[in-house]
Motif scaffolding. Structure first.
Motif, mmCIF file in Angstrom:
data_model
loop_
_atom_site.group_PDB
_atom_site.id
_atom_site.type_symbol
_atom_site.label_atom_id
_atom_site.label_comp_id
_atom_site.label_asym_id
_atom_site.label_seq_id
_atom_site.Cartn_x
_atom_site.Cartn_y
_atom_site.Cartn_z
ATOM 1 N N PHE A 131 5.120 22.516 -73.054
ATOM 2 C CA PHE A 131 5.981 23.307 -72.177
ATOM 3 C C PHE A 131 6.781 22.412 -71.236
ATOM 4 C CE2 PHE A 131 6.521 25.446 -68.047
ATOM 5 C CZ PHE A 131 7.390 26.442 -68.432
ATOM 6 N N TRP A 165 4.601 30.234 -74.126
ATOM 7 C CA TRP A 165 3.649 29.132 -74.270
ATOM 8 C C TRP A 165 2.233 29.590 -73.943
ATOM 9 C CZ3 TRP A 165 0.504 27.188 -70.416
ATOM 10 C CH2 TRP A 165 -0.235 26.063 -70.773
ATOM 11 N N TYR A 207 14.623 32.105 -67.325
ATOM 12 C CA TYR A 207 14.432 31.644 -68.699
ATOM 13 C C TYR A 207 13.168 30.808 -68.822
ATOM 14 C CZ TYR A 207 15.705 29.893 -73.331
ATOM 15 O OH TYR A 207 15.722 29.600 -74.668
ATOM 16 N N GLU A 208 12.858 30.028 -67.771
ATOM 17 C CA GLU A 208 11.639 29.233 -67.781
ATOM 18 C C GLU A 208 10.401 30.116 -67.667
ATOM 19 O OE1 GLU A 208 11.349 26.056 -68.611
ATOM 20 O OE2 GLU A 208 13.471 26.382 -68.987
ATOM 21 N N HIS A 263 10.216 33.108 -68.887
ATOM 22 C CA HIS A 263 10.132 33.654 -70.243
ATOM 23 C C HIS A 263 9.448 32.660 -71.182
ATOM 24 C CE1 HIS A 263 11.549 35.411 -74.060
ATOM 25 N NE2 HIS A 263 11.869 34.184 -74.397
ATOM 26 N N ASN A 264 9.858 31.418 -71.144
ATOM 27 C CA ASN A 264 9.282 30.408 -72.032
ATOM 28 C C ASN A 264 7.847 30.061 -71.655
ATOM 29 O OD1 ASN A 264 11.395 29.265 -74.050
ATOM 30 N ND2 ASN A 264 12.518 29.520 -72.151
ATOM 31 N N ARG A 297 15.592 21.782 -70.909
ATOM 32 C CA ARG A 297 16.342 22.973 -70.500
ATOM 33 C C ARG A 297 16.831 22.859 -69.058
ATOM 34 N NH1 ARG A 297 12.036 25.677 -73.631
ATOM 35 N NH2 ARG A 297 10.834 25.801 -71.697
ATOM 36 N N GLN A 356 9.743 20.567 -73.062
ATOM 37 C CA GLN A 356 10.837 21.478 -73.369
ATOM 38 C C GLN A 356 11.537 21.939 -72.094
ATOM 39 O OE1 GLN A 356 9.150 24.596 -75.734
ATOM 40 N NE2 GLN A 356 8.767 23.262 -77.485
ATOM 41 N N SER A 357 10.784 22.161 -71.022
ATOM 42 C CA SER A 357 11.385 22.560 -69.751
ATOM 43 C C SER A 357 12.278 21.464 -69.205
ATOM 44 C CB SER A 357 10.287 22.888 -68.730
ATOM 45 O OG SER A 357 9.531 23.999 -69.144
#
Length: 229
Positions: A73, A141, A133-134, A136-137, A80, A76-77
């Protein structure tokens, strides 16, 4: 004559008495045999224990549900959030250059303050979009899991409103798995985070390829290596 008798007297050789009686010797033999058997039994028990420990490590039948490592996570964060920052930097570069050079807008004028206000609102909008959006992701995860039962390999997602995911599970028959490939990034050598791929002869394994940052990759490799040569 007396001397002749002394010469003719038979010589008697003294016989040493036995160290142990027959009963005692029999008892000693029995004790030695008992001691030998005890040592053999201890040696066999030790070997059995070692075999059981090896079996527990190499032939485990289940892999309890586990989510990805938190590093999946975070990395990927990072990408983004970095993209969001680049958008903000580009926005303010345009605000600083375009109005004054293309439209001759003077700094401190009413129009420049209005353009600045629009840029601030746009910046807040970008931050809000990235933030939600974070979230959400993060929920995606958090609810993700990998599980291996005695019959199946399962990828699952719990239902979540924030993650916009309904309960979802995909399965691959364990008997169809030909081999499992386990890798680890060099910069994650100190973490229990691996990239795992389950390879099967059908298209059903598509979603089981290149699952990054999975916990317990070594255990998965041990579980499958003895089944498929």
């Amino acid at each position: 004559m007396e001397s002749d008798r002394e010469i003719e007297a038979p010589t008697v050789t003294p016989v040493a008495p036995p160290r142990f009686s027959e009963a005692e010797e029999r008892h000693i033999e029995v004790m030695m045999e008992v001691n030998r058997r005890l040592k053999d039994e201890e040696r066999a028990q030790h070997q059995l224990t070692e075999n059981e420990l090896d079996a527990d490590v190499e032939f485990s039948d289940t892999y309890r549900p586990r989510k990805k490592h938190i590093v999946s996570f975070l990395l990927q964060s990072k990408r983004r959030i970095g993209g969001g920052l680049l958008i903000i930097v580009a926005l303010w570069a345009l605000v600083a250059y375009v109005p004054s050079n293309a439209f001759d807008v003077q700094f401190g004028s009413t129009l420049s303050w209005e353009i600045g206000g629009v840029a601030v609102l746009a910046t807040l909008l970008v931050i809000a979009v990235v933030f939600f959006y974070e979230i959400h992701n993060f929920m995606l995860w958090k609810n993700w899991k990998l599980e291996v039962t005695t019959t199946e390999v399962l990828i699952g997602q719990k239902s979540s409103i924030l993650g916009r995911v309904d309960e979802d599970n995909q399965g691959l028959r364990r008997s169809k798995v030909e081999f499992v490939e386990v890798k680890r990034k060099w910069y994650l050598f100190f973490l229990d985070a691996y990239t795992v791929s389950f390879d099967a002869p059908t298209e059903s394994d598509r979603d089981f390829n290149d699952m990054t940052f999975i916990r317990g990759g070594k255990l998965l490799k041990q579980m499958f290596k003895t089944r498929k040569g």
